[in-house]
Design a protein around this motif. Sequence first.
Motif, PDB file in Angstrom:
ATOM      1  N   PRO A  58       0.805  -1.230   0.000  1.00 19.95           N
ATOM      2  CA  PRO A  58       0.000   0.000   0.000  1.00 19.95           C
ATOM      3  C   PRO A  58       0.840   1.284   0.000  1.00 19.95           C
ATOM      4  O   PRO A  58       0.462   2.266  -0.635  1.00 19.95           O
ATOM      5  CB  PRO A  58      -0.832  -0.127   1.276  1.00 19.95           C
ATOM      6  N   ALA A  59       1.963   1.254   0.698  1.00 19.68           N
ATOM      7  CA  ALA A  59       2.794   2.457   0.776  1.00 19.68           C
ATOM      8  C   ALA A  59       3.360   2.837  -0.589  1.00 19.68           C
ATOM      9  O   ALA A  59       3.738   3.993  -0.810  1.00 19.68           O
ATOM     10  CB  ALA A  59       3.931   2.243   1.772  1.00 19.68           C
TER      11      ALA A  59
ATOM     12  N   ILE B  95       0.005   3.671  -3.311  1.00 16.19           N
ATOM     13  CA  ILE B  95      -0.620   4.974  -3.109  1.00 16.19           C
ATOM     14  C   ILE B  95      -0.067   6.006  -4.095  1.00 16.19           C
ATOM     15  O   ILE B  95      -0.721   7.007  -4.395  1.00 16.19           O
ATOM     16  CB  ILE B  95      -0.430   5.446  -1.653  1.00 16.19           C
TER      17      ILE B  95
ATOM     18  N   HIS C  18      -2.966   9.568  -4.109  1.00 15.79           N
ATOM     19  CA  HIS C  18      -3.548  10.200  -2.938  1.00 15.79           C
ATOM     20  C   HIS C  18      -4.964  10.719  -3.207  1.00 15.79           C
ATOM     21  O   HIS C  18      -5.513  11.447  -2.395  1.00 15.79           O
ATOM     22  CB  HIS C  18      -2.676  11.362  -2.452  1.00 15.79           C
TER      23      HIS C  18
ATOM     24  N   ARG D 194     -10.679   5.491  -4.359  1.00 11.15           N
ATOM     25  CA  ARG D 194      -9.667   4.490  -4.039  1.00 11.15           C
ATOM     26  C   ARG D 194      -9.524   4.349  -2.536  1.00 11.15           C
ATOM     27  O   ARG D 194      -9.679   5.323  -1.803  1.00 11.15           O
ATOM     28  CB  ARG D 194      -8.330   4.854  -4.690  1.00 11.15           C
ATOM     29  N   ASP D 195      -9.223   3.135  -2.112  1.00 12.78           N
ATOM     30  CA  ASP D 195      -8.901   2.857  -0.721  1.00 12.78           C
ATOM     31  C   ASP D 195      -7.486   2.298  -0.726  1.00 12.78           C
ATOM     32  O   ASP D 195      -7.274   1.113  -0.982  1.00 12.78           O
ATOM     33  CB  ASP D 195      -9.897   1.848  -0.133  1.00 12.78           C
ATOM     34  N   ASP D 196      -6.530   3.159  -0.457  1.00 10.31           N
ATOM     35  CA  ASP D 196      -5.134   2.750  -0.587  1.00 10.31           C
ATOM     36  C   ASP D 196      -4.696   1.784   0.514  1.00 10.31           C
ATOM     37  O   ASP D 196      -3.721   1.060   0.340  1.00 10.31           O
ATOM     38  CB  ASP D 196      -4.231   3.979  -0.618  1.00 10.31           C
ATOM     39  N   ASP D 197      -5.410   1.751   1.616  1.00 10.06           N
ATOM     40  CA  ASP D 197      -5.081   0.766   2.653  1.00 10.06           C
ATOM     41  C   ASP D 197      -5.386  -0.645   2.171  1.00 10.06           C
ATOM     42  O   ASP D 197      -4.805  -1.616   2.656  1.00 10.06           O
ATOM     43  CB  ASP D 197      -5.877   1.052   3.925  1.00 10.06           C
ATOM     44  N   LYS D 198      -6.321  -0.735   1.227  1.00 13.54           N
ATOM     45  CA  LYS D 198      -6.732  -2.042   0.699  1.00 13.54           C
ATOM     46  C   LYS D 198      -6.252  -2.277  -0.729  1.00 13.54           C
ATOM     47  O   LYS D 198      -6.613  -3.288  -1.330  1.00 13.54           O
ATOM     48  CB  LYS D 198      -8.263  -2.153   0.740  1.00 13.54           C
ATOM     49  N   ASN D 199      -5.485  -1.348  -1.282  1.00 18.11           N
ATOM     50  CA  ASN D 199      -5.046  -1.455  -2.683  1.00 18.11           C
ATOM     51  C   ASN D 199      -6.242  -1.677  -3.609  1.00 18.11           C
ATOM     52  O   ASN D 199      -6.185  -2.498  -4.530  1.00 18.11           O
ATOM     53  CB  ASN D 199      -4.036  -2.607  -2.854  1.00 18.11           C
TER      54      ASN D 199
END
Length: 123
Positions: free
Chosen positions: A29-30, A33, A57, A75-80
């Motif tokens: 995820p890091a 993003i 972002h 988008r939900d970047d914690d969940k890709n």
Amino acid sequence: QVFLVESGGGLVQAGESLKVSCQASGPPPAVFIRYSVGWFRQAPGKEREFVAAIRMHGRHTRYTNSVKGRFTISRDDDKNTVYLQMNSLKPEDTAVYFCVADERYNPNEWTYWGQGTQVTVSS
């Protein structure tokens, strides 16, 4: 390498809503993003066309004119995961919807593509 898998397609009536999802795997995820992601679609007998995109972002979104005000990309970047919420669907929205991703942002050029999910809108 980024692998994209779409889900959530189906058959709906005109005027109804549908939300398709795209799960990305590969980068953590890091890292993901920082990718721009988007959606294309291809209707039978037609060329593939750009639908929507969202930059890293979630700072900027872009839509093709025919879906503005009806579709929302997020988008939900914690969940890709990338989503496309589609409201007030029309028969002309019927197509295979593809998820795309790239480290750069260019609405017309994308490195990674999913296999697609079918969306059918009946009149």
